[in-house]
Design a protein around this motif. Sequence first.
Motif, PDB file in Angstrom:
ATOM      1  N   ALA A   1       4.745   4.666 -16.273  1.00 50.87           N
ATOM      2  CA  ALA A   1       6.194   4.482 -16.116  1.00 50.87           C
ATOM      3  C   ALA A   1       6.674   3.390 -17.058  1.00 50.87           C
ATOM      4  CB  ALA A   1       6.509   4.103 -14.674  1.00 50.87           C
ATOM      5  N   ASP A   2       7.792   3.636 -17.723  1.00 50.82           N
ATOM      6  CA  ASP A   2       8.319   2.666 -18.685  1.00 50.82           C
ATOM      7  C   ASP A   2       9.815   2.897 -18.852  1.00 50.82           C
ATOM      8  OD1 ASP A   2       6.699   0.967 -21.132  1.00 50.82           O
ATOM      9  OD2 ASP A   2       8.818   1.395 -21.501  1.00 50.82           O
ATOM     10  N   THR A   3      10.541   1.842 -19.245  1.00 56.21           N
ATOM     11  CA  THR A   3      11.987   1.986 -19.459  1.00 56.21           C
ATOM     12  C   THR A   3      12.306   2.584 -20.834  1.00 56.21           C
ATOM     13  OG1 THR A   3      11.904  -0.355 -19.986  1.00 56.21           O
ATOM     14  CG2 THR A   3      12.998   0.240 -17.931  1.00 56.21           C
ATOM     15  N   SER A   4      11.355   2.538 -21.758  1.00 50.62           N
ATOM     16  CA  SER A   4      11.635   3.010 -23.119  1.00 50.62           C
ATOM     17  C   SER A   4      11.431   4.514 -23.229  1.00 50.62           C
ATOM     18  CB  SER A   4      10.720   2.281 -24.122  1.00 50.62           C
ATOM     19  OG  SER A   4      10.695   2.995 -25.341  1.00 50.62           O
TER      20      SER A   4
ATOM     21  N   CYS B   1      -0.706  -3.073 -15.183  1.00 49.54           N
ATOM     22  CA  CYS B   1       0.445  -3.487 -15.988  1.00 49.54           C
ATOM     23  C   CYS B   1      -0.099  -4.349 -17.134  1.00 49.54           C
ATOM     24  CB  CYS B   1       1.419  -4.276 -15.107  1.00 49.54           C
ATOM     25  SG  CYS B   1       2.922  -4.766 -15.965  1.00 49.54           S
ATOM     26  N   GLN B   2      -0.149  -3.773 -18.315  1.00 50.79           N
ATOM     27  CA  GLN B   2      -0.741  -4.480 -19.457  1.00 50.79           C
ATOM     28  C   GLN B   2       0.351  -4.971 -20.418  1.00 50.79           C
ATOM     29  OE1 GLN B   2      -4.623  -3.863 -21.486  1.00 50.79           O
ATOM     30  NE2 GLN B   2      -3.455  -2.604 -22.911  1.00 50.79           N
ATOM     31  N   TYR B   3       0.356  -6.262 -20.689  1.00 50.63           N
ATOM     32  CA  TYR B   3       1.264  -6.901 -21.655  1.00 50.63           C
ATOM     33  C   TYR B   3       2.736  -6.609 -21.397  1.00 50.63           C
ATOM     34  CZ  TYR B   3      -3.142  -7.550 -24.018  1.00 50.63           C
ATOM     35  OH  TYR B   3      -4.436  -7.870 -24.300  1.00 50.63           O
ATOM     36  N   ALA B   4       3.164  -6.747 -20.158  1.00 52.97           N
ATOM     37  CA  ALA B   4       4.580  -6.505 -19.877  1.00 52.97           C
ATOM     38  C   ALA B   4       5.155  -7.444 -18.819  1.00 52.97           C
ATOM     39  CB  ALA B   4       4.783  -5.060 -19.438  1.00 52.97           C
TER      40      ALA B   4
ATOM     41  N   PRO C   1      -5.613  -7.475 -29.403  1.00 52.85           N
ATOM     42  CA  PRO C   1      -5.504  -7.668 -27.955  1.00 52.85           C
ATOM     43  C   PRO C   1      -5.754  -6.387 -27.164  1.00 52.85           C
ATOM     44  CG  PRO C   1      -3.344  -7.676 -28.982  1.00 52.85           C
ATOM     45  CD  PRO C   1      -4.341  -7.723 -30.101  1.00 52.85           C
ATOM     46  N   PHE C   2      -5.672  -5.238 -27.839  1.00 51.94           N
ATOM     47  CA  PHE C   2      -5.870  -3.972 -27.125  1.00 51.94           C
ATOM     48  C   PHE C   2      -7.325  -3.671 -26.812  1.00 51.94           C
ATOM     49  CE2 PHE C   2      -1.575  -3.765 -28.350  1.00 51.94           C
ATOM     50  CZ  PHE C   2      -0.999  -3.301 -27.176  1.00 51.94           C
ATOM     51  N   GLN C   3      -8.207  -4.570 -27.263  1.00 47.38           N
ATOM     52  CA  GLN C   3      -9.591  -4.463 -26.803  1.00 47.38           C
ATOM     53  C   GLN C   3      -9.623  -4.700 -25.283  1.00 47.38           C
ATOM     54  OE1 GLN C   3     -12.351  -6.630 -29.735  1.00 47.38           O
ATOM     55  NE2 GLN C   3     -10.318  -7.023 -30.570  1.00 47.38           N
TER      56      GLN C   3
ATOM     57  N   ALA D   1      11.083   4.635 -15.773  1.00 47.48           N
ATOM     58  CA  ALA D   1      11.373   3.875 -14.548  1.00 47.48           C
ATOM     59  C   ALA D   1      11.343   2.394 -14.871  1.00 47.48           C
ATOM     60  CB  ALA D   1      10.343   4.194 -13.478  1.00 47.48           C
ATOM     61  N   ASP D   2      12.172   1.640 -14.150  1.00 46.49           N
ATOM     62  CA  ASP D   2      12.254   0.195 -14.344  1.00 46.49           C
ATOM     63  C   ASP D   2      11.314  -0.494 -13.353  1.00 46.49           C
ATOM     64  OD1 ASP D   2      13.050  -2.543 -14.162  1.00 46.49           O
ATOM     65  OD2 ASP D   2      14.983  -2.003 -15.053  1.00 46.49           O
ATOM     66  N   ALA D   3      10.522  -1.427 -13.863  1.00 45.76           N
ATOM     67  CA  ALA D   3       9.518  -2.114 -13.034  1.00 45.76           C
ATOM     68  C   ALA D   3      10.137  -2.806 -11.823  1.00 45.76           C
ATOM     69  CB  ALA D   3       8.789  -3.139 -13.888  1.00 45.76           C
ATOM     70  N   GLU D   4      11.378  -3.251 -11.957  1.00 44.75           N
ATOM     71  CA  GLU D   4      11.990  -4.000 -10.859  1.00 44.75           C
ATOM     72  C   GLU D   4      12.619  -3.080  -9.817  1.00 44.75           C
ATOM     73  OE1 GLU D   4      14.375  -7.403 -11.952  1.00 44.75           O
ATOM     74  OE2 GLU D   4      13.264  -7.630 -13.820  1.00 44.75           O
TER      75      GLU D   4
ATOM     76  N   ARG E   1       6.066   2.119 -34.252  1.00 45.23           N
ATOM     77  CA  ARG E   1       5.267   1.198 -35.100  1.00 45.23           C
ATOM     78  C   ARG E   1       4.210   0.500 -34.255  1.00 45.23           C
ATOM     79  NH1 ARG E   1      10.520  -0.141 -36.571  1.00 45.23           N
ATOM     80  NH2 ARG E   1      10.462  -2.339 -36.009  1.00 45.23           N
ATOM     81  N   TYR E   2       4.606   0.142 -33.044  1.00 47.49           N
ATOM     82  CA  TYR E   2       3.708  -0.531 -32.102  1.00 47.49           C
ATOM     83  C   TYR E   2       2.501   0.366 -31.809  1.00 47.49           C
ATOM     84  CZ  TYR E   2       2.400  -2.403 -27.484  1.00 47.49           C
ATOM     85  OH  TYR E   2       1.726  -2.914 -26.413  1.00 47.49           O
ATOM     86  N   HIS E   3       2.778   1.627 -31.583  1.00 48.31           N
ATOM     87  CA  HIS E   3       1.714   2.571 -31.246  1.00 48.31           C
ATOM     88  C   HIS E   3       0.734   2.710 -32.417  1.00 48.31           C
ATOM     89  CE1 HIS E   3      -0.225   5.772 -29.143  1.00 48.31           C
ATOM     90  NE2 HIS E   3      -0.029   6.622 -30.129  1.00 48.31           N
TER      91      HIS E   3
ATOM     92  N   LEU F   1       2.206   0.691 -14.916  1.00 46.88           N
ATOM     93  CA  LEU F   1       3.593   0.239 -15.017  1.00 46.88           C
ATOM     94  C   LEU F   1       3.860  -0.393 -16.383  1.00 46.88           C
ATOM     95  CD1 LEU F   1       6.109   0.072 -13.258  1.00 46.88           C
ATOM     96  CD2 LEU F   1       5.353  -2.180 -12.502  1.00 46.88           C
ATOM     97  N   ALA F   2       5.039  -0.070 -16.962  1.00 40.38           N
ATOM     98  CA  ALA F   2       5.370  -0.495 -18.330  1.00 40.38           C
ATOM     99  C   ALA F   2       4.263   0.009 -19.259  1.00 40.38           C
ATOM    100  CB  ALA F   2       5.544  -1.998 -18.423  1.00 40.38           C
ATOM    101  N   CYS F   3       4.023   1.314 -19.151  1.00 43.58           N
ATOM    102  CA  CYS F   3       2.871   1.945 -19.816  1.00 43.58           C
ATOM    103  C   CYS F   3       3.017   2.027 -21.315  1.00 43.58           C
ATOM    104  CB  CYS F   3       2.680   3.351 -19.256  1.00 43.58           C
ATOM    105  SG  CYS F   3       4.104   4.426 -19.617  1.00 43.58           S
ATOM    106  N   GLY F   4       4.217   1.789 -21.848  1.00 40.98           N
ATOM    107  CA  GLY F   4       4.423   1.904 -23.291  1.00 40.98           C
ATOM    108  C   GLY F   4       4.057   3.297 -23.758  1.00 40.98           C
TER     109      GLY F   4
HETATM  110  C1  LIG Z   1       3.911  -4.805 -25.089  1.00 37.83           C
HETATM  111  S1  LIG Z   1       4.406  -3.250 -24.452  1.00 37.83           S
HETATM  112  C2  LIG Z   1       2.993  -2.828 -23.477  1.00 37.83           C
HETATM  113  C3  LIG Z   1       2.872  -1.369 -23.287  1.00 37.83           C
HETATM  114  C4  LIG Z   1       1.560  -0.866 -22.660  1.00 37.83           C
HETATM  115  N1  LIG Z   1       1.344  -1.394 -21.328  1.00 37.83           N
HETATM  116  C5  LIG Z   1       0.387  -1.162 -23.546  1.00 37.83           C
HETATM  117  O1  LIG Z   1      -0.545  -1.872 -23.117  1.00 37.83           O
HETATM  118  O2  LIG Z   1       0.389  -0.688 -24.698  1.00 37.83           O
HETATM  119  C6  LIG Z   1       5.611  -3.692 -23.228  1.00 37.83           C
HETATM  120  C7  LIG Z   1       6.260  -2.478 -22.565  1.00 37.83           C
HETATM  121  O3  LIG Z   1       7.019  -2.940 -21.442  1.00 37.83           O
HETATM  122  C8  LIG Z   1       8.118  -2.071 -21.298  1.00 37.83           C
HETATM  123  N2  LIG Z   1       9.091  -2.713 -20.413  1.00 37.83           N
HETATM  124  C9  LIG Z   1       9.796  -3.848 -20.637  1.00 37.83           C
HETATM  125  N3  LIG Z   1      10.575  -4.125 -19.578  1.00 37.83           N
HETATM  126  C10 LIG Z   1      10.352  -3.130 -18.658  1.00 37.83           C
HETATM  127  C11 LIG Z   1      10.834  -2.874 -17.347  1.00 37.83           C
HETATM  128  N4  LIG Z   1      11.731  -3.688 -16.759  1.00 37.83           N
HETATM  129  N5  LIG Z   1      10.375  -1.804 -16.673  1.00 37.83           N
HETATM  130  C12 LIG Z   1       9.469  -0.968 -17.245  1.00 37.83           C
HETATM  131  N6  LIG Z   1       8.976  -1.159 -18.507  1.00 37.83           N
HETATM  132  C13 LIG Z   1       9.409  -2.228 -19.187  1.00 37.83           C
HETATM  133  C14 LIG Z   1       8.581  -1.858 -22.728  1.00 37.83           C
HETATM  134  O4  LIG Z   1       9.418  -0.743 -22.858  1.00 37.83           O
HETATM  135  C15 LIG Z   1       7.236  -1.717 -23.450  1.00 37.83           C
HETATM  136  O5  LIG Z   1       6.849  -0.376 -23.551  1.00 37.83           O
END
Ligand SMILES: C[S@@+](CC[C@H](N)C(=O)[O-])C[C@H]1O[C@@H](n2cnc3c(N)ncnc32)[C@H](O)[C@@H]1O
Length: 268
Positions: free
Chosen positions: A68-71, A109-112, A22-24, A93-96, A10-12, A44-47
């Motif tokens: 890279a993203d955990t989802s 790293c956008q919005y994460a 905000p995606f502008q 992959a996990d950001a931490e 749904r987010y996509h 990172l956390a590329c969604g």
């Molecule tokens: C608001 S979305 C942003 C996605 C993308 N960067 C974008 O601009 O559309 C936040 C993303 O952070 C990811 N996320 C949350 N915690 C994370 C972690 N510890 N490591 C990697 N990804 C993570 C979520 O799975 C989600 O896809």
Amino acid sequence: MKIWNEVAPRYHKRWAKGNRGPFQSTQRLVELISPTKGSIVLDLACGTGVVTKEISSKVGKMGFVIGADTSTTAIKIAKQWNKEKSNLDFVNADAEKFSFSTKFDIITCQYALFFFPNAQNALKNMRKNLKKTGMIGISVHGRKEKVPFFSSILDSVTKFIPDYVPPGTPDLDRFGTKSALRAEISKAGFSKITVKEFVFDYSPGKFEDYWKNYIKYVAKPLRERLNALGQSKRKELKELVKEKTSQYANNNEEIVFPWQVLILTAKY
Ligand SMILES: C[S@@+](CC[C@H](N)C(=O)[O-])C[C@H]1O[C@@H](n2cnc3c(N)ncnc32)[C@H](O)[C@@H]1O
């Protein structure tokens, strides 16, 4: 992770794919980090891969970008959406905790950042995986009063459901001022920090559309809590939200929300 797996499609569709609201910032972020032909980049956390995709169009065949993203659901959508491109890949992959055998010229790293339970761990990890000549680019939402799309509902809903956002959940706006964001990045050891502020418009339509779509798109556990409120409380809540949004409605009753975004760049 559970929430992002459920929300990703749904987010996509609603936000990321069409660069709405905000995606502008995607375009702005990529301009600010200015990847060149041959750059090796980590998003990172590329969604679902919006930033990754934009970067891949700049780095050419000699460059490469990894999202890279955990989802797992988000990664699946990202792969599907970008399948014709050969200079990018997506991994879970996990950001931490991530570690790659190569170091990067740029990490985005956008919005994460605000979602990471331990943002310092993630930032230090980014620095560890960055070349000494490298840079980072980070986008975050501004303070909640500058992002009324969220606050119009969240400020009202907590009057009816005080623990709507479960205790311990990181605040979306915890790095929403230039000074808070700068301090967090500086603490992780980065230098030459610059933070730029942008205000984008987002129109969710008329109030009824805003309300209906918020409920439709929100994560399931939150939707269930709203549905459990009962008819009369829900009506009261809806009225309160409507009152808050009225200042953003034009003569045609279309709401146009401002949306403050901060984009930071920094060097190793
Ligand atoms: C608001 S979305 C942003 C996605 C993308 N960067 C974008 O601009 O559309 C936040 C993303 O952070 C990811 N996320 C949350 N915690 C994370 C972690 N510890 N490591 C990697 N990804 C993570 C979520 O799975 C989600 O896809």
